[in-house]
Design a protein around this motif. Structure first.
Motif, mmCIF file in Angstrom:
data_model
loop_
_atom_site.group_PDB
_atom_site.id
_atom_site.type_symbol
_atom_site.label_atom_id
_atom_site.label_comp_id
_atom_site.label_asym_id
_atom_site.label_seq_id
_atom_site.Cartn_x
_atom_site.Cartn_y
_atom_site.Cartn_z
ATOM 1 N N VAL A 190 36.517 33.523 22.858
ATOM 2 C CA VAL A 190 35.857 32.713 23.884
ATOM 3 C C VAL A 190 34.838 31.777 23.241
ATOM 4 O O VAL A 190 34.636 30.643 23.686
ATOM 5 N N HIS A 196 25.743 31.756 26.166
ATOM 6 C CA HIS A 196 26.831 30.838 26.502
ATOM 7 C C HIS A 196 27.263 31.134 27.933
ATOM 8 O O HIS A 196 27.720 32.239 28.239
ATOM 9 N N ASP A 256 37.495 29.692 33.903
ATOM 10 C CA ASP A 256 38.606 30.226 33.115
ATOM 11 C C ASP A 256 38.129 31.332 32.177
ATOM 12 O O ASP A 256 38.820 32.350 31.982
ATOM 13 N N GLN A 257 36.954 31.149 31.584
ATOM 14 C CA GLN A 257 36.409 32.160 30.673
ATOM 15 C C GLN A 257 36.005 33.417 31.427
ATOM 16 O O GLN A 257 36.108 34.522 30.883
ATOM 17 N N LEU A 286 29.655 31.117 30.893
ATOM 18 C CA LEU A 286 31.114 31.082 30.963
ATOM 19 C C LEU A 286 31.592 30.210 32.120
ATOM 20 O O LEU A 286 31.034 30.280 33.234
ATOM 21 N N ASP A 287 32.614 29.416 31.853
ATOM 22 C CA ASP A 287 33.237 28.660 32.942
ATOM 23 C C ASP A 287 34.233 29.564 33.661
ATOM 24 O O ASP A 287 34.435 30.729 33.296
ATOM 25 N N THR A 332 38.164 39.482 21.417
ATOM 26 C CA THR A 332 38.529 38.544 22.483
ATOM 27 C C THR A 332 37.346 37.651 22.832
ATOM 28 O O THR A 332 37.498 36.435 23.023
ATOM 29 N N LEU A 333 36.157 38.239 22.900
ATOM 30 C CA LEU A 333 34.968 37.446 23.201
ATOM 31 C C LEU A 333 34.647 36.475 22.070
ATOM 32 O O LEU A 333 34.143 35.372 22.325
ATOM 33 N N GLU A 339 39.068 35.417 31.630
ATOM 34 C CA GLU A 339 39.305 36.083 30.345
ATOM 35 C C GLU A 339 38.404 37.302 30.209
ATOM 36 O O GLU A 339 38.837 38.369 29.746
ATOM 37 N N LEU A 340 37.144 37.136 30.595
ATOM 38 C CA LEU A 340 36.202 38.252 30.541
ATOM 39 C C LEU A 340 36.665 39.385 31.445
ATOM 40 O O LEU A 340 36.609 40.560 31.056
ATOM 41 N N SER A 389 35.226 30.511 20.412
ATOM 42 C CA SER A 389 36.012 29.730 19.425
ATOM 43 C C SER A 389 35.681 30.136 18.001
ATOM 44 O O SER A 389 35.725 29.309 17.081
#
Length: 346
Positions: free
Chosen positions: A301, A167, A172-173, A169-170, A297-298, A176-177, A303
């Motif tokens: 990400v 996946h 925003d992600q 990551l965009d 948390t991941l 988060e990472l 969902s």
């Protein structure tokens, strides 16, 4: 041809398989699998060559007991070696049936390659064997050159073909990472058992395993997503770069079980060798999946639609500075058991 463990290894591509014993091809594939990446370069695998099959076992003595008590990263590392062996066999023209976790009563037996047939050498596999010999982990910041979209797609498809998914990551992600990776680093830095284990695997000079100073950054690079704090400075110059052009991806799958961890390792190997072929640097980031809270948390990400196995950073390495050397490898005789087939030397 390439050097392996101080010896010359000749992959006899093009030699008809009927002129060479199957056991020789199996032993060579097991030896070539030694190029595979593994967490902290623990190389936690052992191969057994049989008259008509090849067995892969985990080596518990090289498991990271504090960092990886459930064996996720151990199985993932062994999965990378399994894929390397499969590719090496394909380059020699052999295609096996792969039995993963074939014996419930023997959990250390991770895979058996059996029922081999010979449809002919695979040219792409031959190229990937060459990529095994040059692949390495470059923890320096990447250059500002963007990865071609087509290359990202090809790397992603390589992972998917092995039963796991990447996946991308965009922005925003990625933030988060970055927060999760920073938190995981703080948690691990406060754990004396983890610090002791890390110190052990970064001070294994001359043993054929572990991470020598030459592959560790001399100082923490200024990046959005923090890398692992190894607890000691290495000697690898990091240069002035950042990770602005890096692409971060999450390797994940539908299950969180040993067979899925093994397949995740196969997917990592396929993605990494494909990246190497395309001139893309890949760096695994496992710290954020080693801590239960940040692993969850991941999952967020994703969902909740999958289980994270590993984070990877993709980028174009800085061409102006030489990268790190290859990490050491155990001698073949320590990881490949040919006693069941006599004097077969890979």
């Amino acid at each position: 041809m390439g050097t392996k463990h101080g010896k010359v290894v000749t992959m006899s591509h093009g030699t008809p398989a009927t002129d060479r014993p199957l056991t020789t091809a199996l032993a060579e594939a097991a030896a070539t699998a030694g190029y595979a990446p593994s967490v902290h370069n623990t190389q936690p695998w052992r191969w057994r060559v049989l008259p008509d099959s090849l067995e892969l076992r985990m080596v518990r003595d090289r498991q990271l007991a504090a960092t990886d008590p459930e064996g996720r990263l151990l199985a993932l590392s062994c999965g990378a070696a399994l894929h390397h062996a499969r590719v090496a066999l394909a380059a020699e023209g052999w295609v096996p049936v792969v039995e993963r976790l074939p014996d419930a009563g023997d959990p250390e037996l991770l895979a058996r390659l059996t029922s081999l047939r010979h449809p002919g050498a695979d040219p792409q596999a031959m190229h990937l064997v060459q990529c095994m010999q040059v692949r390495h982990t470059d923890r320096r910041p990447v250059s500002d050159e963007q990865i071609p979209t087509a290359a990202i797609g090809e790397i992603t498809r390589a992972a998917t073909g092995e039963g796991a998914r990447l996946h991308i990551l965009d922005s925003d992600q990625v933030m988060e990472l970055a927060a999760a990776a920073g938190h995981a680093g703080s948690v691990e830095a406060e754990d004396p058992q983890l610090r002791e284990e890390l110190a052990y695997w970064t001070s294994r000079t001359g043993t054929g395993t572990g991470l020598p100073p030459e592959v560790l950054p001399e100082q923490a690079p200024q990046t959005t997503v923090p890398g692992r704090d190894f607890g000691r400075a290495g000697t690898l110059p990091i240069g002035p770069g950042h990770d602005r052009a890096a692409v971060y991806a999450l390797l994940y799958g539908d299950e969180d079980e040993p067979d899925s961890w093994l397949r995740a390792g196969e997917a990592l190997s396929a993605a990494w060798l494909t990246a190497t072929r395309l001139g893309v640097s890949l760096v695994p980031l496992s710290g954020v999946v080693e801590v239960e809270g940040t692993r969850q948390t991941l999952r967020g990400v994703l969902s909740g639609m999958g289980f994270p196995y590993l984070v990877v950073r993709l980028g174009i390495a800085d061409p102006a500075h030489a990268g790190p050397p290859h990490t050491p490898r155990l001698p073949t005789e320590q990881v490949v058991d040919t006693s069941a087939v006599g004097d077969v030397r890979p």
